[in-house]
Design a protein around this motif. Sequence first.
Motif, PDB file in Angstrom:
ATOM      1  N   GLY A  32       0.805  -1.215   0.000  1.00 28.22           N
ATOM      2  CA  GLY A  32       0.000   0.000   0.000  1.00 28.22           C
ATOM      3  C   GLY A  32       0.840   1.267   0.000  1.00 28.22           C
ATOM      4  N   LYS A  33       1.855   1.291   0.829  1.00 25.54           N
ATOM      5  CA  LYS A  33       2.722   2.472   0.883  1.00 25.54           C
ATOM      6  C   LYS A  33       3.559   2.628  -0.381  1.00 25.54           C
ATOM      7  CE  LYS A  33       1.515   3.927   4.896  1.00 25.54           C
ATOM      8  NZ  LYS A  33       0.929   5.254   5.117  1.00 25.54           N
ATOM      9  N   THR A  34       3.936   1.495  -0.998  1.00 23.54           N
ATOM     10  CA  THR A  34       4.691   1.580  -2.253  1.00 23.54           C
ATOM     11  C   THR A  34       3.824   2.152  -3.366  1.00 23.54           C
ATOM     12  OG1 THR A  34       6.043  -0.306  -1.597  1.00 23.54           O
ATOM     13  CG2 THR A  34       6.051   0.276  -3.922  1.00 23.54           C
ATOM     14  N   VAL A  35       2.584   1.718  -3.450  1.00 23.04           N
ATOM     15  CA  VAL A  35       1.673   2.255  -4.468  1.00 23.04           C
ATOM     16  C   VAL A  35       1.451   3.751  -4.233  1.00 23.04           C
ATOM     17  CG1 VAL A  35      -0.703   2.165  -5.322  1.00 23.04           C
ATOM     18  CG2 VAL A  35       0.560   0.057  -4.928  1.00 23.04           C
ATOM     19  N   GLU A  36       1.324   4.119  -2.980  1.00 20.55           N
ATOM     20  CA  GLU A  36       1.162   5.548  -2.653  1.00 20.55           C
ATOM     21  C   GLU A  36       2.397   6.343  -3.073  1.00 20.55           C
ATOM     22  OE1 GLU A  36       0.841   8.177   1.412  1.00 20.55           O
ATOM     23  OE2 GLU A  36      -0.030   6.180   1.392  1.00 20.55           O
ATOM     24  N   ALA A  37       3.575   5.801  -2.816  1.00 14.01           N
ATOM     25  CA  ALA A  37       4.808   6.493  -3.194  1.00 14.01           C
ATOM     26  C   ALA A  37       4.955   6.574  -4.705  1.00 14.01           C
ATOM     27  CB  ALA A  37       6.009   5.778  -2.580  1.00 14.01           C
ATOM     28  N   ALA A  39       2.528   6.763  -6.813  1.00 15.63           N
ATOM     29  CA  ALA A  39       1.572   7.768  -7.283  1.00 15.63           C
ATOM     30  C   ALA A  39       2.128   9.177  -7.095  1.00 15.63           C
ATOM     31  CB  ALA A  39       0.249   7.622  -6.549  1.00 15.63           C
ATOM     32  N   ARG A  40       2.908   9.354  -6.049  1.00 13.19           N
ATOM     33  CA  ARG A  40       3.479  10.681  -5.790  1.00 13.19           C
ATOM     34  C   ARG A  40       4.688  10.963  -6.674  1.00 13.19           C
ATOM     35  NH1 ARG A  40       2.127  13.001  -0.505  1.00 13.19           N
ATOM     36  NH2 ARG A  40       0.606  11.630   0.480  1.00 13.19           N
ATOM     37  N   GLN A  41       5.521   9.936  -6.902  1.00  9.03           N
ATOM     38  CA  GLN A  41       6.725  10.114  -7.718  1.00  9.03           C
ATOM     39  C   GLN A  41       6.849   8.951  -8.703  1.00  9.03           C
ATOM     40  OE1 GLN A  41       9.902  10.463  -4.848  1.00  9.03           O
ATOM     41  NE2 GLN A  41       9.825  12.695  -5.012  1.00  9.03           N
ATOM     42  N   PRO A  42       6.189   9.045  -9.841  1.00 12.31           N
ATOM     43  CA  PRO A  42       6.216   7.935 -10.810  1.00 12.31           C
ATOM     44  C   PRO A  42       7.611   7.620 -11.341  1.00 12.31           C
ATOM     45  CG  PRO A  42       4.533   9.550 -11.390  1.00 12.31           C
ATOM     46  CD  PRO A  42       5.317  10.128 -10.262  1.00 12.31           C
ATOM     47  N   GLU A  43       8.507   8.601 -11.360  1.00 16.18           N
ATOM     48  CA  GLU A  43       9.852   8.355 -11.887  1.00 16.18           C
ATOM     49  C   GLU A  43      10.679   7.452 -10.978  1.00 16.18           C
ATOM     50  OE1 GLU A  43      10.024  12.045  -9.364  1.00 16.18           O
ATOM     51  OE2 GLU A  43       8.710  11.325 -10.949  1.00 16.18           O
ATOM     52  N   MET A  44      10.256   7.258  -9.739  1.00 20.67           N
ATOM     53  CA  MET A  44      10.967   6.393  -8.792  1.00 20.67           C
ATOM     54  C   MET A  44      10.357   4.995  -8.720  1.00 20.67           C
ATOM     55  SD  MET A  44      13.459   8.011  -7.366  1.00 20.67           S
ATOM     56  CE  MET A  44      13.747   7.090  -5.875  1.00 20.67           C
ATOM     57  N   ALA A  45       9.439   4.674  -9.616  1.00 20.62           N
ATOM     58  CA  ALA A  45       8.699   3.411  -9.532  1.00 20.62           C
ATOM     59  C   ALA A  45       9.618   2.195  -9.538  1.00 20.62           C
ATOM     60  CB  ALA A  45       7.696   3.314 -10.672  1.00 20.62           C
ATOM     61  N   GLY A  46      10.646   2.188 -10.367  1.00 22.64           N
ATOM     62  CA  GLY A  46      11.546   1.040 -10.444  1.00 22.64           C
ATOM     63  C   GLY A  46      12.281   0.778  -9.140  1.00 22.64           C
ATOM     64  N   ARG A  47      12.834   1.827  -8.565  1.00 24.94           N
ATOM     65  CA  ARG A  47      13.568   1.664  -7.309  1.00 24.94           C
ATOM     66  C   ARG A  47      12.631   1.308  -6.161  1.00 24.94           C
ATOM     67  NH1 ARG A  47      17.699   6.387  -6.346  1.00 24.94           N
ATOM     68  NH2 ARG A  47      18.333   4.930  -4.718  1.00 24.94           N
ATOM     69  N   LEU A  48      11.450   1.892  -6.162  1.00 21.22           N
ATOM     70  CA  LEU A  48      10.484   1.586  -5.113  1.00 21.22           C
ATOM     71  C   LEU A  48      10.023   0.130  -5.196  1.00 21.22           C
ATOM     72  CD1 LEU A  48       8.343   4.830  -5.226  1.00 21.22           C
ATOM     73  CD2 LEU A  48       9.831   4.110  -3.365  1.00 21.22           C
ATOM     74  N   GLN A  49       9.867  -0.365  -6.416  1.00 29.26           N
ATOM     75  CA  GLN A  49       9.409  -1.739  -6.592  1.00 29.26           C
ATOM     76  C   GLN A  49      10.436  -2.736  -6.080  1.00 29.26           C
ATOM     77  OE1 GLN A  49       8.451  -2.649 -10.659  1.00 29.26           O
ATOM     78  NE2 GLN A  49       6.512  -3.552 -10.037  1.00 29.26           N
TER      79      GLN A  49
END
Length: 75
Positions: A32-37, A39-49
């Motif tokens: 849930g927190k990763t999806v929220e993050a 949504a806030r910063q789509p350019e960081m999606a790879g690192r967040l995943q």
Amino acid sequence: MSVLAEISGNIATVGYGLAAIGPAIGVGLIVGKTVEAMARQPEMAGRLQVTMFIGIAFAEALAFIGIATPFIFAN
């Protein structure tokens, strides 16, 4: 008059069910927190995943410990 209740079956299944609640809540919060993050910063999606999958692995390790514990401490 005294009535004694007799419990039959294996209590380990109940114990594992209780042990699985923690990791399930943890994985839900992590995702849930990763999806929220994302949504806030789509350019960081790879690192967040990647970080999310590492966090899920640690949370699921608790479930595996819950499975293994009865076998370790069995008489």
